[in-house]
Design an enzyme around this catalytic site. Structure first.
Site, short mmCIF file in Angstrom:
data_model
loop_
_atom_site.label_atom_id
_atom_site.label_comp_id
_atom_site.label_asym_id
_atom_site.label_seq_id
_atom_site.Cartn_x
_atom_site.Cartn_y
_atom_site.Cartn_z
N LEU A 1 0.82 -1.21 0.00
CA LEU A 1 0.00 0.00 0.00
C LEU A 1 0.85 1.26 0.00
CD1 LEU A 1 -2.78 -0.99 2.57
CD2 LEU A 1 -2.60 -1.51 0.13
N CYS A 2 0.22 2.35 -0.47
CA CYS A 2 0.94 3.61 -0.61
C CYS A 2 0.84 4.45 0.65
CB CYS A 2 0.42 4.38 -1.81
SG CYS A 2 0.67 3.43 -3.32
N PHE A 3 1.35 3.89 1.74
CA PHE A 3 1.64 4.74 2.90
C PHE A 3 2.80 4.10 3.64
CE2 PHE A 3 -0.02 3.00 6.97
CZ PHE A 3 -0.67 1.87 6.51
#
Ligand SMILES: *Cc1c(COP(=O)(O)O)cnc(C)c1O
Length: 480
Positions: A387-389
């Protein structure tokens, strides 16, 4: 999909629920069996390559856990006479085939929303074995439960008043009141249901509370059950037993005041903690039942029918998640594996890593385990998700065999609350879930529990059917 004949022979699951001989040794998950299952899953194409992640449910283990629970409360051998209805807390594993398997063993189902009630009905639980709890039931939900004859535990006295107004002549539902015994919190504040300010149930120790509760029972003779659920993860047996004891005393007091046995059953809730640190299943249901017998004299005498609502302790250790490692890199001197196991699958673990650590093992692309040792020395590394965090890391600085692209990582003990608490962030499709059994000769058989979500389903879930709706509002058309 490469499932081997998963549907042919039907097993008599109800028989397995009672006959089993109980041992006082804690049961253990067999790591070699898990490896065998994972190798078979890779060979069958269920995980690896483009099947970037999959969940697995151990059907044999689940049936063992149900049998262990039954045995722990059984009337034989341990001197109890109480009639017991064991229900499964649906939120711990909200998958219809799993619920149906549990229904077939004779278990009931604890539900806490219209959605969970629908799952329980789809799974085939008889309505008389369903219990509706939840802190915010709507009028329509209450009316539905009463019409079906589903048992309801009111969360508070306002809800009791609402039930009184709705009840009419419907007499089929067992009706109770949830009590917050205010016995204190366990080690995870967000998981503690019986602390001073917990939102659940009618508080018992606030000024005037006892009187309010006993008066409500005097006013409503159809209130026949008390409910308590002291949990969950991180709560010691002593705390749970203290809550049950407080409610048992309250039941005696209500019945004394009524001059008859108005309260006929006590719902003990669930809340048994799970050992995420090793293969042992502890505390066992037996240890819990033994503890209750000692701490609450009279509870098992038969004066009250009992209900239980275990969730995590039945399923957590009977499931695992496997995911593919896509890349690895060195960052600031640390090795980081970029895998498909992230916060979308292990939400609590990623967001609260100290409260929910998971064991992780590393497997070759064929599923065989890489055992850390002189030939495959452990390297301290982060196991990150897709995921993009930045915080999307399922394990920080964990010594593991150096993960390489194509390897599989296994998150252990994810049978409870992992599949039922997904996170839709980044619109990653939810993976497939497979049930499995193993035969003594080594054969592993799989059956599909839930198909992998398609990207079309992701679009549909994201308002795809209403793609134009905002264009039709106000000036949007003219503004183009
Ligand atoms: C969540 C819940 C359970 C199950 O808790 P576990 O910790 O999974 O055993 C039982 N009863 C109620 C009311 C719950 O909210």
């Amino acid at each position: 999909m490469g499932h081997r004949a998963g549907h042919s022979e039907r097993r008599d699951v109800s028989a397995m629920g009672t006959a089993e001989q109980q041992s006082r040794e804690p049961r253990k998950i067999d790591p070699e069996r898990l490896d065998r299952v994972l190798r078979a899953a890779v060979a069958a194409g269920l995980v690896g390559g483009e099947q970037v992640a999959a969940g697995f449910v151990d059907v044999d283990g689940l049936l063992r856990s149900v049998a262990d629970l039954r045995g722990a409360f059984a009337t034989d051998g341990v001197g109890g006479r109480a009639e017991v209805l064991h229900t499964f807390a649906a939120k711990a594993c909200a998958l219809v085939p799993v619920l149906r398997l549990l229904a077939a063993t004779g278990l009931g189902c604890e539900v806490a929303s219209a959605g969970e009630l629908a799952l329980a009905l789809a799974a085939g639980f008889p309505t008389g074995r369903i219990v509706l709890d939840s802190p915010a039931k709507t009028e329509a939900e209450l009316a539905q439960a009463l019409a079906l004859g589903v048992a309801v535990n009111a969360d508070n006295l306002d809800e009791v008043a609402r039930i009184a107004a709705l009840r009419g002549d419907t007499g089929g539902s067992v009706l109770g009141l949830r009590i917050n015994p205010q016995v204190g919190a366990g080690s995870i504040a967000a998981m503690s249901t019986a602390s001073q300010h917990a939102k659940f149930g009618e508080p018992l120790r606030d000024p005037g509370a006892r009187e309010r509760i006993t008066a409500a029972f005097a006013r409503h003779p159809w209130l026949t059950r008390l409910h308590v659920h002291v949990g969950s993860q991180g709560c010691p047996l002593e705390l749970i037993a203290a809550g049950v004891r407080a409610v048992h005393e309250l039941a005696e007091e209500i019945n004394e005041r009524a001059g008859r046995r108005q309260v006929t059953s006590i719902d003990l809730g669930g809340g048994l903690t799970v050992n995420f640190e090793g293969d042992e299943i502890r505390p066992s249901h037996r240890a819990y039942a033994d503890h209750l017998r000692a701490a609450v004299p009279g509870l098992f005498d038969g004066g009250y029918a009992l209900v239980t609502e275990f969730g995590r302790s039945l399923v957590a250790k009977n499931g695992f998640t496997a995911a593919v490692a896509e890349y690895t890199k060195q960052v600031g001197g640390r090795r980081v594996a970029l895998t498909h196991a992230g916060a979308h699958l292990a939400t609590r673990t990623v967001l609260m890593p100290d409260a929910w650590p998971l064991r992780i093992s590393v497997h070759r692309p064929d599923g065989s385990r890489r055992v850390p040792g002189p030939d495959d020395p452990p390297v301290v590394q982060d196991v990150a998700g897709p995921l993009c965090f930045a915080g999307d890391v399922v394990a920080h600085e964990r010594p593991l065999p150096a993960i390489g692209p194509g390897d599989l990582v296994v998150l252990h003990d994810t049978g409870g609350y992992y599949t039922s608490a997904p996170w839709g962030y980044n619109s990653v499709a939810r993976p497939a879930i497979h049930g499995f059994t193993t035969a003594p000769d080594g054969e592993v058989r799989f059956a599909l529990v839930r198909a992998r979500q398609s990207v079309e389903q992701v679009v549909a879930e994201s308002g795809g059917a209403h793609a134009d709706s905002l264009l039709g509002l106000g000036d949007a058309r003219g503004g183009a």
